[in-house]
Design a protein around this motif. Structure first.
Motif, PDB file in Angstrom:
ATOM      1  N   SER A 157      17.973  -2.407  -3.660  1.00 58.56           N
ATOM      2  CA  SER A 157      18.742  -1.543  -2.758  1.00 58.56           C
ATOM      3  C   SER A 157      17.825  -0.906  -1.719  1.00 58.56           C
ATOM      4  N   ILE A 158      18.107  -1.184  -0.445  1.00 61.78           N
ATOM      5  CA  ILE A 158      17.305  -0.678   0.667  1.00 61.78           C
ATOM      6  C   ILE A 158      18.065   0.446   1.361  1.00 61.78           C
ATOM      7  N   ASN A 159      17.478   1.612   1.375  1.00 61.69           N
ATOM      8  CA  ASN A 159      18.110   2.766   2.019  1.00 61.69           C
ATOM      9  C   ASN A 159      18.113   2.584   3.528  1.00 61.69           C
ATOM     10  N   ASP A 160      19.258   2.833   4.134  1.00 60.94           N
ATOM     11  CA  ASP A 160      19.379   2.531   5.567  1.00 60.94           C
ATOM     12  C   ASP A 160      18.572   3.470   6.462  1.00 60.94           C
ATOM     13  N   THR A 161      18.267   4.667   6.007  1.00 64.63           N
ATOM     14  CA  THR A 161      17.585   5.639   6.871  1.00 64.63           C
ATOM     15  C   THR A 161      16.167   5.200   7.215  1.00 64.63           C
ATOM     16  N   VAL A 162      15.574   4.374   6.375  1.00 69.05           N
ATOM     17  CA  VAL A 162      14.204   3.903   6.617  1.00 69.05           C
ATOM     18  C   VAL A 162      14.200   2.643   7.465  1.00 69.05           C
ATOM     19  N   PHE A 163      15.215   1.823   7.337  1.00 66.73           N
ATOM     20  CA  PHE A 163      15.194   0.512   7.972  1.00 66.73           C
ATOM     21  C   PHE A 163      16.137   0.372   9.167  1.00 66.73           C
ATOM     22  N   PHE A 164      17.040   1.328   9.344  1.00 67.46           N
ATOM     23  CA  PHE A 164      17.982   1.254  10.465  1.00 67.46           C
ATOM     24  C   PHE A 164      18.145   2.634  11.105  1.00 67.46           C
ATOM     25  N   GLN A 165      18.368   2.632  12.396  1.00 71.54           N
ATOM     26  CA  GLN A 165      18.753   3.853  13.082  1.00 71.54           C
ATOM     27  C   GLN A 165      20.212   4.158  12.765  1.00 71.54           C
ATOM     28  N   THR A 201       8.975   3.673  -2.931  1.00 67.58           N
ATOM     29  CA  THR A 201       9.797   3.810  -4.131  1.00 67.58           C
ATOM     30  C   THR A 201      10.999   4.737  -3.921  1.00 67.58           C
ATOM     31  N   GLY A 202      10.904   5.660  -2.976  1.00 63.96           N
ATOM     32  CA  GLY A 202      12.038   6.540  -2.703  1.00 63.96           C
ATOM     33  C   GLY A 202      13.050   5.931  -1.762  1.00 63.96           C
ATOM     34  N   SER A 203      12.659   4.843  -1.102  1.00 63.74           N
ATOM     35  CA  SER A 203      13.528   4.205  -0.113  1.00 63.74           C
ATOM     36  C   SER A 203      14.107   2.880  -0.576  1.00 63.74           C
ATOM     37  N   VAL A 204      13.432   2.254  -1.532  1.00 65.90           N
ATOM     38  CA  VAL A 204      13.888   0.968  -2.065  1.00 65.90           C
ATOM     39  C   VAL A 204      13.875   1.051  -3.588  1.00 65.90           C
ATOM     40  N   THR A 205      14.990   0.722  -4.214  1.00 67.42           N
ATOM     41  CA  THR A 205      15.069   0.753  -5.672  1.00 67.42           C
ATOM     42  C   THR A 205      15.428  -0.632  -6.198  1.00 67.42           C
TER      43      THR A 205
END
Length: 232
Positions: A111-119, A96-100
């Motif tokens: 919305s997917i936060n890039d820090t979790v899914f991408f370097q 929930t903190g990484s995807v809203t």
């Protein structure tokens, strides 16, 4: 003789009274019908929603004109249901903190936060994040709408051996998500599109790290069908 003529004349004009009464009644009828057709649309929609909830239906009751439904919008109901299912998965997976998720006029935005899914500075989806995006895709597959994948970055310039600008980085990230959804989730390619906005569509201030984190994202947008002509 004169009396008979007067009686005949009076009888011949009685139909005019009946005719005028009929016209008056018709006029009153149409005035009532017109007034009924102008019932407050908001109140009518509220009543319609109450009936739908009571009887468990989800279809529109009546067309309210101007291309909108006065009753329940079936598409909006489906988007809300998809959002509900996705929020449940995000909570269970502690994402929930990484995807809203939120519903806007254009549709459901994930919305997917890039820090979790991408370097940082990379466009390849992290190995440990692949299953999460696939699961998100499987939930979103409930919808048959067009889907647009939008890449976004913060305003920090990037210049490495792979990317010359944030535009390039955001575009490739969006394209990689599209490819994953097609290959691993079975999305029809003709329903997907990707675009990179770089740093030019921020949702928060780039003056602090908290805002920059929010701006570095990939948005999966389940488009409202009223925008189909734009996507065709």
């Amino acid at each position: 003789m004169i009396k008979r003529d007067e009686e005949h004349e009076g009888s011949s004009e009685r139909w005019l009274l009946t005719y005028s009464d009929l016209i008056t009644l018709l006029m009153i009828f149409f005035v009532i019908m017109y007034a009924s057709s102008k019932v407050d649309a908001t109140k009518y929609k509220s009543i319609s929603n109450s009936f739908r909830i009571t009887f468990g239906g989800d279809a529109s009751i009546v067309d309210g004109g101007e291309g909108t439904s006065v009753g329940v919008n079936n598409e909006d109901s489906k988007l809300q249901e998809t959002k509900k299912n996705l929020d449940k998965y995000l909570k269970e997976s502690k994402l929930t903190g990484s995807v809203t998720t939120k519903i806007e006029e254009r549709g459901l935005v994930v919305s997917i936060n890039d820090t979790v899914f991408f370097q940082s500075g990379e466009a390849e989806i992290r190995e440990d994040a692949l299953k999460k995006i696939i699961q998100i895709g499987n939930i979103l597959k409930q919808q048959e709408n067009y889907i647009r994948i939008e890449g976004n970055t913060d305003n920090k310039p990037i210049h490495n051996s792979k990317f010359q600008s944030n535009w390039q980085l955001s575009s490739v990230r969006a394209a990689n998500v599209v490819q994953l959804l097609v290959e691993k989730c079975g999305f029809p390619p003709e329903k997907l599109s990707s675009v990179g906005y770089g740093e030019h569509r921020p949702i928060a201030s780039n003056d602090n790290e908290e805002g920059r984190i929010k701006n570095r994202r990939v948005d999966i947008v389940i488009m409202n069908s009223k925008f189909n002509k734009v996507e065709d």
